[in-house]
Design a protein around this motif. Structure first.
Motif, PDB file in Angstrom:
ATOM      1  N   LEU A 136       8.789   0.175  13.060  1.00 35.24           N
ATOM      2  CA  LEU A 136       8.523  -1.015  11.989  1.00 35.24           C
ATOM      3  C   LEU A 136       9.910  -0.603  11.214  1.00 35.24           C
ATOM      4  CD1 LEU A 136       5.073  -1.626  10.758  1.00 35.24           C
ATOM      5  CD2 LEU A 136       6.394  -2.839  12.124  1.00 35.24           C
ATOM      6  N   ASP A 137      10.364  -1.703  10.398  1.00 35.32           N
ATOM      7  CA  ASP A 137      11.324  -1.568   9.443  1.00 35.32           C
ATOM      8  C   ASP A 137      10.696  -0.700   8.169  1.00 35.32           C
ATOM      9  OD1 ASP A 137      13.876  -3.052   7.851  1.00 35.32           O
ATOM     10  OD2 ASP A 137      12.006  -3.104   6.709  1.00 35.32           O
ATOM     11  N   THR A 138      11.512   0.016   7.711  1.00 33.20           N
ATOM     12  CA  THR A 138      11.159   0.835   6.645  1.00 33.20           C
ATOM     13  C   THR A 138      10.603   0.204   5.448  1.00 33.20           C
ATOM     14  OG1 THR A 138      13.275   1.300   5.684  1.00 33.20           O
ATOM     15  CG2 THR A 138      12.491   2.760   7.250  1.00 33.20           C
ATOM     16  N   GLN A 139      11.273  -0.736   5.153  1.00 37.73           N
ATOM     17  CA  GLN A 139      10.654  -1.590   3.711  1.00 37.73           C
ATOM     18  C   GLN A 139       9.246  -2.312   4.048  1.00 37.73           C
ATOM     19  OE1 GLN A 139      11.698  -1.745   0.626  1.00 37.73           O
ATOM     20  NE2 GLN A 139      13.439  -0.431   1.227  1.00 37.73           N
ATOM     21  N   LEU A 140       8.996  -2.628   5.199  1.00 40.33           N
ATOM     22  CA  LEU A 140       7.819  -2.991   5.739  1.00 40.33           C
ATOM     23  C   LEU A 140       6.575  -2.003   5.687  1.00 40.33           C
ATOM     24  CD1 LEU A 140       5.786  -5.306   6.555  1.00 40.33           C
ATOM     25  CD2 LEU A 140       6.537  -5.279   8.881  1.00 40.33           C
ATOM     26  N   LEU A 141       7.216  -0.780   6.190  1.00 48.28           N
ATOM     27  CA  LEU A 141       6.266   0.211   6.489  1.00 48.28           C
ATOM     28  C   LEU A 141       5.977   0.752   4.986  1.00 48.28           C
ATOM     29  CD1 LEU A 141       4.679   2.245   8.190  1.00 48.28           C
ATOM     30  CD2 LEU A 141       6.796   3.750   8.177  1.00 48.28           C
ATOM     31  N   LEU A 142       6.828   0.747   4.070  1.00 46.14           N
ATOM     32  CA  LEU A 142       6.423   1.271   2.632  1.00 46.14           C
ATOM     33  C   LEU A 142       5.578  -0.017   2.123  1.00 46.14           C
ATOM     34  CD1 LEU A 142       7.016   2.961   0.221  1.00 46.14           C
ATOM     35  CD2 LEU A 142       9.022   1.423  -0.212  1.00 46.14           C
ATOM     36  N   ARG A 143       5.819  -0.957   2.286  1.00 43.53           N
ATOM     37  CA  ARG A 143       4.768  -1.924   1.710  1.00 43.53           C
ATOM     38  C   ARG A 143       3.495  -1.761   2.213  1.00 43.53           C
ATOM     39  NH1 ARG A 143       6.650  -7.738   2.654  1.00 43.53           N
ATOM     40  NH2 ARG A 143       4.674  -8.259   1.316  1.00 43.53           N
ATOM     41  N   ILE A 144       3.104  -1.361   3.387  1.00 41.83           N
ATOM     42  CA  ILE A 144       2.020  -1.251   4.106  1.00 41.83           C
ATOM     43  C   ILE A 144       1.382   0.103   3.757  1.00 41.83           C
ATOM     44  CG2 ILE A 144       0.719  -0.841   6.328  1.00 41.83           C
ATOM     45  CD1 ILE A 144       2.709  -2.875   7.629  1.00 41.83           C
ATOM     46  N   SER A 145       2.174   1.026   3.499  1.00 46.28           N
ATOM     47  CA  SER A 145       1.902   2.350   3.268  1.00 46.28           C
ATOM     48  C   SER A 145       1.122   2.007   1.538  1.00 46.28           C
ATOM     49  CB  SER A 145       2.973   3.349   3.208  1.00 46.28           C
ATOM     50  OG  SER A 145       3.522   3.731   4.334  1.00 46.28           O
ATOM     51  N   ARG A 146       1.865   1.352   0.838  1.00 48.14           N
ATOM     52  CA  ARG A 146       1.324   1.168  -0.622  1.00 48.14           C
ATOM     53  C   ARG A 146      -0.057   0.375  -0.649  1.00 48.14           C
ATOM     54  NH1 ARG A 146       7.180  -0.028  -3.391  1.00 48.14           N
ATOM     55  NH2 ARG A 146       7.475   2.157  -3.895  1.00 48.14           N
ATOM     56  N   ILE A 147      -0.128  -0.721   0.431  1.00 43.66           N
ATOM     57  CA  ILE A 147      -1.177  -1.637   0.393  1.00 43.66           C
ATOM     58  C   ILE A 147      -2.439  -0.882   0.768  1.00 43.66           C
ATOM     59  CG2 ILE A 147      -2.437  -3.522   1.814  1.00 43.66           C
ATOM     60  CD1 ILE A 147       0.642  -4.755   1.538  1.00 43.66           C
ATOM     61  N   LEU A 148      -2.344   0.088   1.866  1.00 43.67           N
ATOM     62  CA  LEU A 148      -3.327   0.869   2.352  1.00 43.67           C
ATOM     63  C   LEU A 148      -3.831   2.246   1.765  1.00 43.67           C
ATOM     64  CD1 LEU A 148      -2.811  -0.027   6.216  1.00 43.67           C
ATOM     65  CD2 LEU A 148      -4.597  -0.816   4.702  1.00 43.67           C
ATOM     66  N   GLY A 149      -2.620   2.625   0.899  1.00 44.43           N
ATOM     67  CA  GLY A 149      -2.826   3.994   0.342  1.00 44.43           C
ATOM     68  C   GLY A 149      -2.902   5.193   1.182  1.00 44.43           C
ATOM     69  N   ARG A 150      -1.713   4.841   2.203  1.00 40.88           N
ATOM     70  CA  ARG A 150      -1.683   6.085   3.191  1.00 40.88           C
ATOM     71  C   ARG A 150      -0.078   6.061   3.167  1.00 40.88           C
ATOM     72  NH1 ARG A 150      -1.147   8.990   7.458  1.00 40.88           N
ATOM     73  NH2 ARG A 150      -2.470   9.111   9.071  1.00 40.88           N
ATOM     74  N   ASP A 151       0.389   7.311   3.429  1.00 38.10           N
ATOM     75  CA  ASP A 151       1.568   7.802   3.453  1.00 38.10           C
ATOM     76  C   ASP A 151       1.854   7.923   5.091  1.00 38.10           C
ATOM     77  OD1 ASP A 151       4.198   8.608   3.703  1.00 38.10           O
ATOM     78  OD2 ASP A 151       3.755  10.371   2.549  1.00 38.10           O
ATOM     79  N   PHE A 152       2.428   6.568   5.723  1.00 39.38           N
ATOM     80  CA  PHE A 152       2.816   6.551   7.131  1.00 39.38           C
ATOM     81  C   PHE A 152       3.851   7.399   7.407  1.00 39.38           C
ATOM     82  CE2 PHE A 152      -0.201   2.929   6.913  1.00 39.38           C
ATOM     83  CZ  PHE A 152      -1.037   3.370   7.917  1.00 39.38           C
ATOM     84  N   PHE A 153       4.950   7.424   6.421  1.00 38.59           N
ATOM     85  CA  PHE A 153       6.134   8.527   6.889  1.00 38.59           C
ATOM     86  C   PHE A 153       5.755   9.856   6.945  1.00 38.59           C
ATOM     87  CE2 PHE A 153       7.284   4.631   4.350  1.00 38.59           C
ATOM     88  CZ  PHE A 153       8.440   4.059   4.760  1.00 38.59           C
ATOM     89  N   SER A 154       4.887  10.382   6.256  1.00 44.11           N
ATOM     90  CA  SER A 154       4.324  11.717   6.586  1.00 44.11           C
ATOM     91  C   SER A 154       4.180  12.209   8.116  1.00 44.11           C
ATOM     92  CB  SER A 154       3.228  12.205   5.826  1.00 44.11           C
ATOM     93  OG  SER A 154       2.083  11.377   6.435  1.00 44.11           O
ATOM     94  N   ILE A 155       3.886  11.024   8.775  1.00 42.32           N
ATOM     95  CA  ILE A 155       3.695  11.370  10.269  1.00 42.32           C
ATOM     96  C   ILE A 155       5.128  11.478  10.997  1.00 42.32           C
ATOM     97  CG2 ILE A 155       3.169  10.088  12.500  1.00 42.32           C
ATOM     98  CD1 ILE A 155       1.223   8.254  10.625  1.00 42.32           C
TER      99      ILE A 155
END
Length: 79
Positions: A51-70
């Protein structure tokens, strides 16, 4: 990375987002509302390997989960 070489542990971020959404007992409709998009777009996200990083950042914030850490974990793995 040389051509033909693949990461040992590939990430399918869409699957991971779906898994997290399910674990939180939230629906695709709920996520669509949070993202201000149509539910069909959320189902498209679930199918995406990346995914685009901006979209992933938005989803991470919404779900309260740091997907970037993966990705950070994979970056620091050896072998």
């Amino acid at each position: 990375m040389p051509e033909g070489t693949r990461m040992k542990n590939e990430v399918h971020i869409g699957n991971l987002i779906l898994h997290e959404l399910t674990a939180q007992r939230r629906s695709a409709s709920w996520l669509a509302e949070q993202l201000s998009c149509d539910r069909t777009n959320v189902y498209k996200i679930f199918k995406k390997k990346d995914l685009d990083t901006q979209l992933l950042l938005r989803i991470s914030r919404i779900l309260g989960r740091d997907f970037f850490s993966i990705y950070t974990t994979l970056l620091h793995e050896r072998g």
